[in-house]
Write an enzyme that holds these catalytic residues in place. Structure first.
Site, short mmCIF file in Angstrom:
data_model
loop_
_atom_site.label_atom_id
_atom_site.label_comp_id
_atom_site.label_asym_id
_atom_site.label_seq_id
_atom_site.Cartn_x
_atom_site.Cartn_y
_atom_site.Cartn_z
N GLY A 108 -3.68 0.65 -11.47
CA GLY A 108 -4.95 1.31 -11.24
C GLY A 108 -6.02 0.81 -12.19
O GLY A 108 -5.96 -0.30 -12.73
N GLY A 109 -7.00 1.68 -12.41
CA GLY A 109 -8.10 1.32 -13.30
C GLY A 109 -7.63 1.02 -14.70
O GLY A 109 -8.34 0.38 -15.49
N GLY A 343 -22.90 -34.65 -13.75
CA GLY A 343 -23.14 -33.37 -14.41
C GLY A 343 -21.97 -32.95 -15.25
O GLY A 343 -22.13 -32.28 -16.29
C1 HXC Z 1 2.11 11.47 -14.42
C2 HXC Z 1 3.73 9.90 -14.02
C3 HXC Z 1 2.74 8.98 -13.62
C4 HXC Z 1 1.37 9.38 -13.64
C5 HXC Z 1 4.67 8.03 -13.46
N1 HXC Z 1 4.89 9.27 -13.88
N2 HXC Z 1 3.35 7.82 -13.28
N3 HXC Z 1 3.42 11.14 -14.42
N4 HXC Z 1 1.12 10.63 -14.07
N5 HXC Z 1 0.38 8.55 -13.33
C6 HXC Z 1 6.17 9.87 -14.19
C7 HXC Z 1 7.00 10.09 -12.93
O1 HXC Z 1 6.66 11.33 -12.31
C8 HXC Z 1 8.41 10.12 -13.51
O2 HXC Z 1 8.62 11.39 -14.10
C9 HXC Z 1 8.34 9.11 -14.63
O3 HXC Z 1 6.94 8.96 -14.94
C10 HXC Z 1 8.86 7.76 -14.23
O4 HXC Z 1 8.24 7.39 -13.01
P1 HXC Z 1 9.06 6.78 -11.79
O5 HXC Z 1 8.17 6.82 -10.63
O6 HXC Z 1 10.39 7.47 -11.68
O7 HXC Z 1 9.31 5.29 -12.29
P2 HXC Z 1 9.37 3.97 -11.44
O8 HXC Z 1 10.22 4.15 -10.24
O9 HXC Z 1 9.75 2.91 -12.41
O10 HXC Z 1 7.89 3.70 -10.91
C11 HXC Z 1 6.89 3.40 -11.83
C12 HXC Z 1 5.50 3.46 -11.12
C13 HXC Z 1 5.37 4.85 -10.41
C14 HXC Z 1 5.38 2.34 -10.10
C15 HXC Z 1 4.44 3.23 -12.19
O11 HXC Z 1 5.68 5.84 -11.36
C16 HXC Z 1 4.00 5.08 -9.91
O12 HXC Z 1 3.62 4.56 -8.85
N6 HXC Z 1 3.23 5.90 -10.63
C17 HXC Z 1 1.90 6.24 -10.21
C18 HXC Z 1 1.00 5.09 -10.43
C19 HXC Z 1 -0.41 5.46 -10.14
O13 HXC Z 1 -0.83 5.55 -8.99
N7 HXC Z 1 -1.16 5.80 -11.23
C20 HXC Z 1 -2.46 6.23 -11.13
C21 HXC Z 1 -3.30 4.98 -11.06
S1 HXC Z 1 -4.97 5.34 -10.95
P3 HXC Z 1 10.05 12.06 -14.17
O14 HXC Z 1 9.79 13.42 -14.71
O15 HXC Z 1 10.58 12.08 -12.77
O16 HXC Z 1 10.88 11.20 -15.08
C22 HXC Z 1 -5.41 5.29 -12.52
C23 HXC Z 1 -6.82 5.63 -12.68
C24 HXC Z 1 -7.34 5.05 -13.94
O17 HXC Z 1 -4.70 5.03 -13.39
C25 HXC Z 1 -8.80 5.08 -13.84
C26 HXC Z 1 -9.43 4.40 -14.94
C27 HXC Z 1 -10.84 4.06 -14.59
#
Ligand code: HXC
Length: 452
Positions: A108-109, A343
Protein backbone atom coordinates in the site's frame (compact mmCIF):
# COMPACT_ATOMS: atom_id res chain seq x y z
CA UNK A 1 -4.92 8.64 21.03
CA UNK A 2 -6.72 6.22 18.78
CA UNK A 3 -9.76 4.29 19.89
CA UNK A 4 -7.83 1.03 19.94
CA UNK A 5 -6.88 -0.16 23.41
CA UNK A 6 -4.52 -2.84 22.12
CA UNK A 7 -0.92 -1.80 22.70
CA UNK A 8 1.23 -4.91 22.28
CA UNK A 9 4.83 -4.89 23.41
CA UNK A 10 6.91 -2.68 21.02
CA UNK A 11 3.76 -1.98 19.00
CA UNK A 12 5.41 -3.82 16.11
CA UNK A 13 8.56 -1.77 15.69
CA UNK A 14 11.95 -1.76 17.40
CA UNK A 15 13.77 1.58 17.24
CA UNK A 16 17.19 2.69 18.33
CA UNK A 17 20.68 3.72 17.47
CA UNK A 18 24.04 2.02 17.21
CA UNK A 19 27.27 2.12 15.27
CA UNK A 20 28.42 0.70 11.95
CA UNK A 21 32.22 0.61 11.67
CA UNK A 22 32.35 3.07 14.57
CA UNK A 23 29.92 5.56 13.06
CA UNK A 24 26.49 6.42 14.49
CA UNK A 25 23.34 5.31 12.65
CA UNK A 26 19.66 5.23 13.63
CA UNK A 27 17.50 2.22 12.86
CA UNK A 28 13.89 1.17 13.03
CA UNK A 29 12.90 -2.43 12.40
CA UNK A 30 9.32 -3.58 11.96
CA UNK A 31 8.29 -6.82 13.64
CA UNK A 32 5.83 -8.88 11.60
CA UNK A 33 5.08 -11.10 14.60
CA UNK A 34 3.23 -8.19 16.26
CA UNK A 35 0.00 -7.52 14.36
CA UNK A 36 1.76 -8.17 11.05
CA UNK A 37 4.18 -5.27 11.68
CA UNK A 38 1.24 -3.01 10.82
CA UNK A 39 1.62 0.68 11.50
CA UNK A 40 -0.55 2.11 14.25
CA UNK A 41 -0.32 5.38 16.12
CA UNK A 42 2.38 4.38 18.66
CA UNK A 43 4.35 2.51 15.99
CA UNK A 44 4.32 5.66 13.84
CA UNK A 45 5.31 7.90 16.76
CA UNK A 46 8.34 5.70 17.45
CA UNK A 47 9.43 5.78 13.80
CA UNK A 48 8.95 9.54 13.63
CA UNK A 49 10.99 10.09 16.77
CA UNK A 50 13.79 7.94 15.36
CA UNK A 51 13.93 10.00 12.16
CA UNK A 52 13.87 13.20 14.24
CA UNK A 53 16.78 11.95 16.35
CA UNK A 54 18.76 10.95 13.24
CA UNK A 55 18.25 14.46 11.84
CA UNK A 56 19.25 16.14 15.11
CA UNK A 57 22.39 14.01 15.34
CA UNK A 58 23.22 14.22 11.62
CA UNK A 59 23.39 10.44 11.23
CA UNK A 60 22.05 8.04 8.57
CA UNK A 61 18.71 6.34 9.11
CA UNK A 62 18.14 2.72 8.14
CA UNK A 63 14.71 1.12 8.14
CA UNK A 64 14.05 -2.62 8.10
CA UNK A 65 10.58 -2.85 6.57
CA UNK A 66 8.35 -5.86 7.28
CA UNK A 67 4.76 -4.75 7.54
CA UNK A 68 1.19 -5.33 6.42
CA UNK A 69 0.80 -1.55 6.10
CA UNK A 70 -1.71 0.71 7.84
CA UNK A 71 -3.11 -0.96 10.97
CA UNK A 72 -6.68 -1.48 9.95
CA UNK A 73 -8.17 -1.31 13.45
CA UNK A 74 -6.58 2.12 14.08
CA UNK A 75 -8.14 3.66 10.98
CA UNK A 76 -7.20 7.22 10.15
CA UNK A 77 -4.76 7.39 13.08
CA UNK A 78 -2.48 5.02 11.19
CA UNK A 79 -2.83 7.00 7.95
CA UNK A 80 -1.96 10.14 9.87
CA UNK A 81 1.09 8.31 11.22
CA UNK A 82 2.24 7.55 7.68
CA UNK A 83 1.82 11.20 6.73
CA UNK A 84 4.16 12.20 9.55
CA UNK A 85 6.74 9.67 8.37
CA UNK A 86 6.52 10.84 4.74
CA UNK A 87 6.96 14.47 5.80
CA UNK A 88 10.03 13.66 7.89
CA UNK A 89 11.52 11.46 5.17
CA UNK A 90 11.24 14.30 2.66
CA UNK A 91 12.67 16.82 5.15
CA UNK A 92 15.61 14.48 5.69
CA UNK A 93 16.19 13.95 1.97
CA UNK A 94 19.61 15.24 0.99
CA UNK A 95 20.41 15.98 4.65
CA UNK A 96 21.15 12.49 6.00
CA UNK A 97 21.51 9.28 3.99
CA UNK A 98 18.32 7.21 4.16
CA UNK A 99 18.37 3.48 3.46
CA UNK A 100 15.38 1.11 3.30
CA UNK A 101 15.78 -2.63 3.59
CA UNK A 102 12.67 -4.60 2.65
CA UNK A 103 12.57 -7.83 4.64
CA UNK A 104 8.97 -8.90 4.10
CA UNK A 105 5.84 -7.23 2.79
CA UNK A 106 5.73 -3.49 2.21
CA UNK A 107 2.23 -2.90 0.94
CA UNK A 108 0.00 0.00 0.00
CA UNK A 109 0.96 3.60 0.56
CA UNK A 110 3.56 2.29 3.03
CA UNK A 111 5.76 1.63 0.01
CA UNK A 112 6.14 5.38 -0.46
CA UNK A 113 8.48 5.59 2.51
CA UNK A 114 11.19 3.46 0.87
CA UNK A 115 10.50 5.15 -2.47
CA UNK A 116 11.33 8.50 -0.86
CA UNK A 117 14.64 7.25 0.53
CA UNK A 118 18.02 7.14 -1.19
CA UNK A 119 18.51 3.38 -1.50
CA UNK A 120 16.16 0.38 -1.40
CA UNK A 121 17.53 -3.10 -0.67
CA UNK A 122 15.47 -6.23 -1.44
CA UNK A 123 15.98 -9.97 -0.89
CA UNK A 124 14.71 -12.66 -3.26
CA UNK A 125 11.85 -14.80 -1.95
CA UNK A 126 11.59 -12.50 1.09
CA UNK A 127 10.69 -8.96 0.01
CA UNK A 128 7.74 -7.59 -1.89
CA UNK A 129 6.34 -4.12 -2.42
CA UNK A 130 3.14 -3.12 -4.16
CA UNK A 131 0.38 -0.56 -3.96
CA UNK A 132 -2.40 -3.14 -4.11
CA UNK A 133 -2.07 -6.85 -3.48
CA UNK A 134 -2.99 -9.81 -5.71
CA UNK A 135 -6.58 -10.00 -4.40
CA UNK A 136 -7.34 -6.42 -5.37
CA UNK A 137 -5.67 -6.88 -8.74
CA UNK A 138 -7.79 -9.98 -9.39
CA UNK A 139 -10.95 -8.15 -8.39
CA UNK A 140 -10.23 -5.03 -10.45
CA UNK A 141 -8.40 -6.37 -13.52
CA UNK A 142 -9.22 -10.07 -13.42
CA UNK A 143 -5.48 -10.87 -13.54
CA UNK A 144 -4.10 -13.64 -11.36
CA UNK A 145 -0.65 -12.75 -10.08
CA UNK A 146 1.53 -13.87 -7.19
CA UNK A 147 2.97 -11.56 -4.54
CA UNK A 148 6.38 -12.06 -6.12
CA UNK A 149 5.25 -11.31 -9.68
CA UNK A 150 3.45 -8.20 -8.53
CA UNK A 151 6.08 -6.72 -6.27
CA UNK A 152 9.07 -9.02 -5.90
CA UNK A 153 12.75 -8.11 -6.29
CA UNK A 154 12.88 -9.07 -9.98
CA UNK A 155 10.14 -6.63 -10.90
CA UNK A 156 11.60 -3.80 -8.83
CA UNK A 157 15.25 -4.35 -9.68
CA UNK A 158 14.76 -4.88 -13.44
CA UNK A 159 11.60 -3.07 -14.51
CA UNK A 160 10.30 -0.46 -12.07
CA UNK A 161 13.74 0.70 -10.91
CA UNK A 162 12.53 0.96 -7.31
CA UNK A 163 15.07 -1.48 -5.85
CA UNK A 164 18.64 -0.22 -5.87
CA UNK A 165 20.12 -3.54 -4.72
CA UNK A 166 18.88 -7.14 -4.75
CA UNK A 167 20.30 -10.20 -2.94
CA UNK A 168 19.73 -13.93 -2.63
CA UNK A 169 19.97 -13.89 1.14
CA UNK A 170 19.49 -11.53 4.05
CA UNK A 171 22.98 -11.76 5.43
CA UNK A 172 24.63 -10.63 2.14
CA UNK A 173 22.06 -7.88 1.96
CA UNK A 174 22.82 -6.57 5.46
CA UNK A 175 26.57 -6.81 4.84
CA UNK A 176 26.18 -4.57 1.82
CA UNK A 177 24.05 -2.12 3.82
CA UNK A 178 27.00 -1.82 6.22
CA UNK A 179 29.44 -1.50 3.31
CA UNK A 180 27.34 1.23 1.70
CA UNK A 181 27.23 3.14 4.99
CA UNK A 182 31.03 2.91 5.15
CA UNK A 183 31.20 4.82 1.84
CA UNK A 184 28.77 7.60 2.76
CA UNK A 185 29.13 10.72 4.87
CA UNK A 186 26.93 10.89 7.97
CA UNK A 187 25.20 13.99 6.63
CA UNK A 188 25.32 16.65 3.94
CA UNK A 189 27.70 18.88 5.90
CA UNK A 190 30.47 16.28 5.88
CA UNK A 191 32.47 14.59 3.17
CA UNK A 192 32.45 10.79 2.80
CA UNK A 193 34.96 8.87 4.95
CA UNK A 194 38.29 9.68 3.36
CA UNK A 195 41.10 7.14 3.38
CA UNK A 196 43.35 9.01 0.98
CA UNK A 197 46.94 9.72 1.83
CA UNK A 198 48.55 13.04 0.96
CA UNK A 199 49.43 13.20 -2.71
CA UNK A 200 47.94 11.04 -5.43
CA UNK A 201 49.74 7.84 -6.31
CA UNK A 202 51.32 7.32 -9.72
CA UNK A 203 49.53 4.11 -10.51
CA UNK A 204 49.94 2.75 -14.05
CA UNK A 205 47.31 0.26 -15.25
CA UNK A 206 48.53 -1.23 -18.57
CA UNK A 207 45.36 -3.36 -18.82
CA UNK A 208 43.41 -0.20 -19.67
CA UNK A 209 45.27 0.06 -22.98
CA UNK A 210 43.59 -3.11 -24.24
CA UNK A 211 40.22 -3.16 -22.52
CA UNK A 212 38.40 -0.89 -24.95
CA UNK A 213 38.40 -1.95 -28.63
CA UNK A 214 39.28 0.89 -31.01
CA UNK A 215 36.42 0.05 -33.43
CA UNK A 216 33.49 2.08 -32.18
CA UNK A 217 30.90 -0.69 -32.58
CA UNK A 218 32.75 -3.54 -30.83
CA UNK A 219 31.21 -4.50 -27.50
CA UNK A 220 33.10 -4.63 -24.18
CA UNK A 221 32.18 -4.39 -20.53
CA UNK A 222 32.59 -0.85 -19.17
CA UNK A 223 32.59 -2.15 -15.59
CA UNK A 224 36.00 -3.70 -16.40
CA UNK A 225 37.28 -0.17 -16.98
CA UNK A 226 35.70 1.10 -13.75
CA UNK A 227 37.16 -1.82 -11.82
CA UNK A 228 40.67 -0.98 -13.11
CA UNK A 229 40.26 2.59 -11.89
CA UNK A 230 38.95 1.81 -8.41
CA UNK A 231 40.81 0.75 -5.28
CA UNK A 232 40.71 -3.02 -4.91
CA UNK A 233 38.53 -3.16 -8.03
CA UNK A 234 35.52 -2.54 -5.75
CA UNK A 235 32.52 -1.01 -7.49
CA UNK A 236 29.27 -1.06 -5.52
CA UNK A 237 26.85 -0.91 -8.44
CA UNK A 238 23.49 0.76 -7.82
CA UNK A 239 20.49 -0.42 -9.88
CA UNK A 240 22.71 -3.00 -11.57
CA UNK A 241 19.80 -4.75 -13.29
CA UNK A 242 17.71 -1.72 -14.23
CA UNK A 243 18.70 0.41 -17.23
CA UNK A 244 21.98 -1.55 -17.56
CA UNK A 245 23.02 0.66 -20.49
CA UNK A 246 24.13 3.12 -17.80
CA UNK A 247 26.39 2.06 -14.94
CA UNK A 248 26.18 3.93 -11.63
CA UNK A 249 28.24 2.89 -8.66
CA UNK A 250 30.33 3.94 -5.71
CA UNK A 251 33.95 3.10 -5.02
CA UNK A 252 37.23 4.70 -4.02
CA UNK A 253 40.16 6.09 -5.99
CA UNK A 254 43.29 6.43 -3.91
CA UNK A 255 41.11 6.24 -0.81
CA UNK A 256 38.71 9.01 -1.85
CA UNK A 257 35.08 7.98 -2.33
CA UNK A 258 33.75 8.68 -5.84
CA UNK A 259 30.49 8.15 -7.67
CA UNK A 260 31.02 6.57 -11.09
CA UNK A 261 28.58 7.16 -13.95
CA UNK A 262 29.34 5.34 -17.20
CA UNK A 263 27.85 4.23 -20.49
CA UNK A 264 27.71 0.44 -20.87
CA UNK A 265 28.28 -0.67 -24.51
CA UNK A 266 27.06 -4.17 -23.59
CA UNK A 267 23.47 -2.89 -23.49
CA UNK A 268 21.80 -0.80 -26.21
CA UNK A 269 25.35 -0.09 -27.46
CA UNK A 270 25.68 2.24 -24.46
CA UNK A 271 23.06 4.67 -25.80
CA UNK A 272 21.20 6.84 -23.31
CA UNK A 273 17.48 6.19 -22.95
CA UNK A 274 14.66 7.34 -20.69
CA UNK A 275 15.36 4.83 -17.90
CA UNK A 276 19.14 5.24 -18.11
CA UNK A 277 18.83 9.02 -17.88
CA UNK A 278 16.52 8.72 -14.84
CA UNK A 279 18.87 6.29 -13.14
CA UNK A 280 21.90 8.49 -13.70
CA UNK A 281 20.17 11.74 -12.78
CA UNK A 282 19.02 10.41 -9.45
CA UNK A 283 22.50 9.08 -8.73
CA UNK A 284 24.20 12.34 -9.72
CA UNK A 285 21.87 14.27 -7.41
CA UNK A 286 22.57 11.86 -4.56
CA UNK A 287 26.33 12.24 -4.99
CA UNK A 288 26.02 16.01 -5.19
CA UNK A 289 23.87 16.16 -2.05
CA UNK A 290 26.40 14.12 -0.09
CA UNK A 291 29.65 15.65 -1.35
CA UNK A 292 30.76 12.65 -3.38
CA UNK A 293 32.89 13.63 -6.43
CA UNK A 294 31.71 12.34 -9.78
CA UNK A 295 33.80 10.45 -12.33
CA UNK A 296 31.96 10.03 -15.63
CA UNK A 297 33.23 7.44 -18.13
CA UNK A 298 31.95 8.24 -21.61
CA UNK A 299 31.45 5.96 -24.59
CA UNK A 300 28.11 6.97 -25.99
CA UNK A 301 26.65 6.76 -29.50
CA UNK A 302 23.81 9.17 -28.63
CA UNK A 303 20.26 8.92 -27.36
CA UNK A 304 18.34 5.80 -28.33
CA UNK A 305 16.04 6.79 -31.22
CA UNK A 306 12.46 5.62 -31.73
CA UNK A 307 8.78 5.96 -31.05
CA UNK A 308 9.01 3.97 -27.79
CA UNK A 309 11.68 6.23 -26.38
CA UNK A 310 9.95 9.44 -27.38
CA UNK A 311 6.78 8.10 -25.76
CA UNK A 312 8.63 7.09 -22.62
CA UNK A 313 9.83 10.64 -22.19
CA UNK A 314 13.44 10.36 -23.30
CA UNK A 315 13.52 14.15 -23.66
CA UNK A 316 11.97 14.72 -20.22
CA UNK A 317 14.28 12.27 -18.47
CA UNK A 318 17.32 13.30 -20.52
CA UNK A 319 16.64 16.86 -19.37
CA UNK A 320 16.70 15.65 -15.76
CA UNK A 321 20.17 14.23 -16.27
CA UNK A 322 21.34 17.43 -17.88
CA UNK A 323 19.83 19.35 -14.98
CA UNK A 324 21.41 17.10 -12.37
CA UNK A 325 24.90 17.55 -13.82
CA UNK A 326 24.48 21.28 -14.44
CA UNK A 327 23.55 21.96 -10.83
CA UNK A 328 26.11 19.58 -9.27
CA UNK A 329 28.79 21.48 -7.36
CA UNK A 330 30.95 18.51 -6.32
CA UNK A 331 34.26 17.85 -8.13
CA UNK A 332 33.46 16.46 -11.58
CA UNK A 333 35.83 14.62 -13.89
CA UNK A 334 34.86 13.36 -17.34
CA UNK A 335 36.90 10.62 -19.04
CA UNK A 336 36.06 9.96 -22.70
CA UNK A 337 37.23 6.45 -23.46
CA UNK A 338 36.04 5.90 -27.04
CA UNK A 339 33.26 7.95 -28.63
CA UNK A 340 31.00 10.78 -27.58
CA UNK A 341 28.40 11.84 -30.08
CA UNK A 342 25.74 14.50 -30.15
CA UNK A 343 23.62 15.64 -27.23
CA UNK A 344 24.70 12.60 -25.26
CA UNK A 345 28.28 13.94 -25.28
CA UNK A 346 27.08 17.14 -23.64
CA UNK A 347 24.84 15.34 -21.16
CA UNK A 348 27.62 12.99 -19.99
CA UNK A 349 29.27 15.80 -18.02
CA UNK A 350 31.08 17.71 -20.74
CA UNK A 351 33.09 20.85 -19.99
CA UNK A 352 30.30 23.01 -21.37
CA UNK A 353 27.93 22.00 -18.56
CA UNK A 354 30.42 22.45 -15.77
CA UNK A 355 32.72 19.45 -15.60
CA UNK A 356 35.97 20.53 -13.90
CA UNK A 357 38.28 18.32 -15.89
CA UNK A 358 37.79 16.48 -19.16
CA UNK A 359 40.29 13.77 -20.09
CA UNK A 360 40.22 11.81 -23.35
CA UNK A 361 41.97 8.68 -24.57
CA UNK A 362 43.92 9.07 -27.86
CA UNK A 363 41.54 7.01 -30.02
CA UNK A 364 38.46 8.96 -28.92
CA UNK A 365 36.00 10.39 -31.45
CA UNK A 366 33.93 13.41 -30.44
CA UNK A 367 31.38 14.90 -32.81
CA UNK A 368 27.78 15.62 -33.64
CA UNK A 369 27.49 12.05 -34.92
CA UNK A 370 29.65 9.15 -36.13
CA UNK A 371 31.60 9.46 -39.38
CA UNK A 372 29.34 7.18 -41.44
CA UNK A 373 26.15 8.93 -40.37
CA UNK A 374 27.73 12.35 -40.89
CA UNK A 375 28.86 11.51 -44.41
CA UNK A 376 25.38 10.18 -45.22
CA UNK A 377 23.83 13.47 -44.25
CA UNK A 378 26.41 15.80 -45.74
CA UNK A 379 27.34 13.97 -48.99
CA UNK A 380 24.36 11.83 -49.96
CA UNK A 381 24.04 13.44 -53.39
CA UNK A 382 27.77 13.34 -54.32
CA UNK A 383 27.96 9.69 -53.22
CA UNK A 384 24.90 8.75 -55.32
CA UNK A 385 26.51 10.34 -58.38
CA UNK A 386 30.10 9.12 -57.76
CA UNK A 387 31.71 6.57 -60.08
CA UNK A 388 33.63 5.02 -57.10
CA UNK A 389 31.34 5.67 -54.13
CA UNK A 390 33.14 3.39 -51.66
CA UNK A 391 36.53 5.08 -52.21
CA UNK A 392 34.87 8.47 -51.95
CA UNK A 393 33.03 7.45 -48.79
CA UNK A 394 36.24 6.22 -47.13
CA UNK A 395 37.98 9.46 -47.94
CA UNK A 396 35.10 11.59 -46.66
CA UNK A 397 34.79 9.56 -43.47
CA UNK A 398 38.54 9.86 -42.83
CA UNK A 399 38.33 13.61 -43.33
CA UNK A 400 35.44 13.80 -40.87
CA UNK A 401 37.27 11.62 -38.32
CA UNK A 402 40.31 13.87 -38.52
CA UNK A 403 38.12 16.69 -37.18
CA UNK A 404 36.78 14.49 -34.37
CA UNK A 405 40.05 13.49 -32.71
CA UNK A 406 40.68 14.36 -29.08
CA UNK A 407 43.66 16.48 -30.13
CA UNK A 408 41.34 18.77 -32.09
CA UNK A 409 39.00 18.92 -29.06
CA UNK A 410 41.98 19.72 -26.83
CA UNK A 411 43.08 22.54 -29.14
CA UNK A 412 39.60 24.00 -28.86
CA UNK A 413 39.58 23.62 -25.06
CA UNK A 414 36.68 21.15 -25.00
CA UNK A 415 39.03 18.56 -23.53
CA UNK A 416 41.74 19.39 -20.99
CA UNK A 417 44.17 16.60 -21.75
CA UNK A 418 44.68 13.58 -23.96
CA UNK A 419 46.08 10.80 -21.79
CA UNK A 420 47.51 7.32 -22.11
CA UNK A 421 44.67 5.00 -20.94
CA UNK A 422 47.12 3.30 -18.57
CA UNK A 423 47.54 6.60 -16.72
CA UNK A 424 43.82 7.20 -16.22
CA UNK A 425 43.72 6.15 -12.59
CA UNK A 426 46.59 8.39 -11.58
CA UNK A 427 45.28 11.28 -13.72
CA UNK A 428 41.85 11.03 -12.06
CA UNK A 429 43.45 10.71 -8.61
CA UNK A 430 45.52 13.86 -9.26
CA UNK A 431 42.39 15.64 -10.48
CA UNK A 432 40.47 14.65 -7.36
CA UNK A 433 43.34 15.81 -5.15
CA UNK A 434 43.43 19.15 -6.98
CA UNK A 435 39.65 19.57 -6.65
CA UNK A 436 39.45 18.63 -2.97
CA UNK A 437 39.03 22.26 -1.97
CA UNK A 438 36.62 23.09 -4.80
CA UNK A 439 33.94 25.48 -3.65
CA UNK A 440 31.07 26.70 -5.81
CA UNK A 441 28.01 28.54 -4.63
CA UNK A 442 24.74 27.14 -5.94
CA UNK A 443 22.38 29.79 -7.35
CA UNK A 444 20.31 31.46 -4.62
CA UNK A 445 16.90 29.87 -5.01
CA UNK A 446 14.71 27.57 -3.00
CA UNK A 447 15.15 24.66 -5.39
CA UNK A 448 14.93 24.04 -9.10
CA UNK A 449 11.56 23.19 -10.55
CA UNK A 450 12.45 19.69 -11.68
CA UNK A 451 11.54 16.98 -9.18
CA UNK A 452 13.08 13.59 -9.81
C1 HXC B 1 -3.77 -5.07 11.10
C2 HXC B 1 -2.71 -6.85 10.12
C3 HXC B 1 -2.50 -6.09 8.96
C4 HXC B 1 -2.97 -4.75 8.91
C5 HXC B 1 -1.66 -8.05 8.66
N1 HXC B 1 -2.19 -8.05 9.88
N2 HXC B 1 -1.84 -6.86 8.06
N3 HXC B 1 -3.35 -6.35 11.19
N4 HXC B 1 -3.59 -4.29 10.02
N5 HXC B 1 -2.77 -3.95 7.87
C6 HXC B 1 -2.20 -9.14 10.83
C7 HXC B 1 -3.11 -10.28 10.37
O1 HXC B 1 -4.46 -10.03 10.76
C8 HXC B 1 -2.51 -11.45 11.13
O2 HXC B 1 -2.95 -11.39 12.48
C9 HXC B 1 -1.03 -11.14 11.12
O3 HXC B 1 -0.92 -9.73 10.86
C10 HXC B 1 -0.29 -11.86 10.03
O4 HXC B 1 -0.98 -11.64 8.81
P1 HXC B 1 -1.29 -12.82 7.78
O5 HXC B 1 -2.27 -12.30 6.82
O6 HXC B 1 -1.64 -14.07 8.54
O7 HXC B 1 0.14 -13.03 7.11
P2 HXC B 1 0.48 -13.43 5.63
O8 HXC B 1 -0.36 -14.57 5.19
O9 HXC B 1 1.95 -13.60 5.60
O10 HXC B 1 0.06 -12.19 4.72
C11 HXC B 1 0.77 -10.99 4.85
C12 HXC B 1 0.01 -9.86 4.08
C13 HXC B 1 -1.47 -9.83 4.57
C14 HXC B 1 0.06 -10.12 2.59
C15 HXC B 1 0.76 -8.56 4.35
O11 HXC B 1 -1.45 -9.79 5.98
C16 HXC B 1 -2.20 -8.64 4.07
O12 HXC B 1 -2.63 -8.62 2.91
N6 HXC B 1 -2.37 -7.64 4.93
C17 HXC B 1 -3.11 -6.46 4.56
C18 HXC B 1 -2.30 -5.63 3.66
C19 HXC B 1 -2.97 -4.34 3.38
O13 HXC B 1 -3.90 -4.26 2.58
N7 HXC B 1 -2.56 -3.28 4.15
C20 HXC B 1 -3.13 -2.03 4.06
C21 HXC B 1 -2.43 -1.35 2.91
S1 HXC B 1 -3.01 0.24 2.68
P3 HXC B 1 -3.15 -12.69 13.35
O14 HXC B 1 -3.77 -12.18 14.61
O15 HXC B 1 -4.06 -13.58 12.58
O16 HXC B 1 -1.79 -13.28 13.55
C22 HXC B 1 -1.95 1.10 3.56
C23 HXC B 1 -2.29 2.52 3.55
C24 HXC B 1 -1.08 3.34 3.83
O17 HXC B 1 -1.04 0.65 4.12
C25 HXC B 1 -1.39 4.71 3.42
C26 HXC B 1 -0.24 5.56 3.50
C27 HXC B 1 -0.47 6.79 2.67
Amino acid sequence: MSGSTERPHTDGVVTGSGEIHGRRVFVYAQDFTILGGSLGESHAAKVQKTIDMAMRCGAPIISLQDSGGARIQEGVHSLNGYGGIFKRTVDASGVIPQISVILGPCAGGAAYTPALTDFVFMVRDVSYMYLTGPDVVAAVNGHTVTHDELGGPSLHSEISGLASFVYDDESDCLNDVRYLVSLLPSNCLNGPPDESSCGASEDIRPALRDLVPVESHVVYDMTDVAVELLDGGDLLEVHEHWAPNVVCGIGRIDGAVVGVVANQPQHLAGALDADGAQKASRFVRFCDAFNIPLVTLVDVPGFLPGLDQEGMGAIRHGAKLLYAYCEATVPRIQVIVRKAYGGAFIVMDSRSIGSDLSLAWPTTEVGVMGATAAVNVLHRRELAEASHPSGMRNELEERYRALSTPYVQAQEGFVDDVIDPAETRSAVARGLAMLRSKSVDAPARKHGNLPL
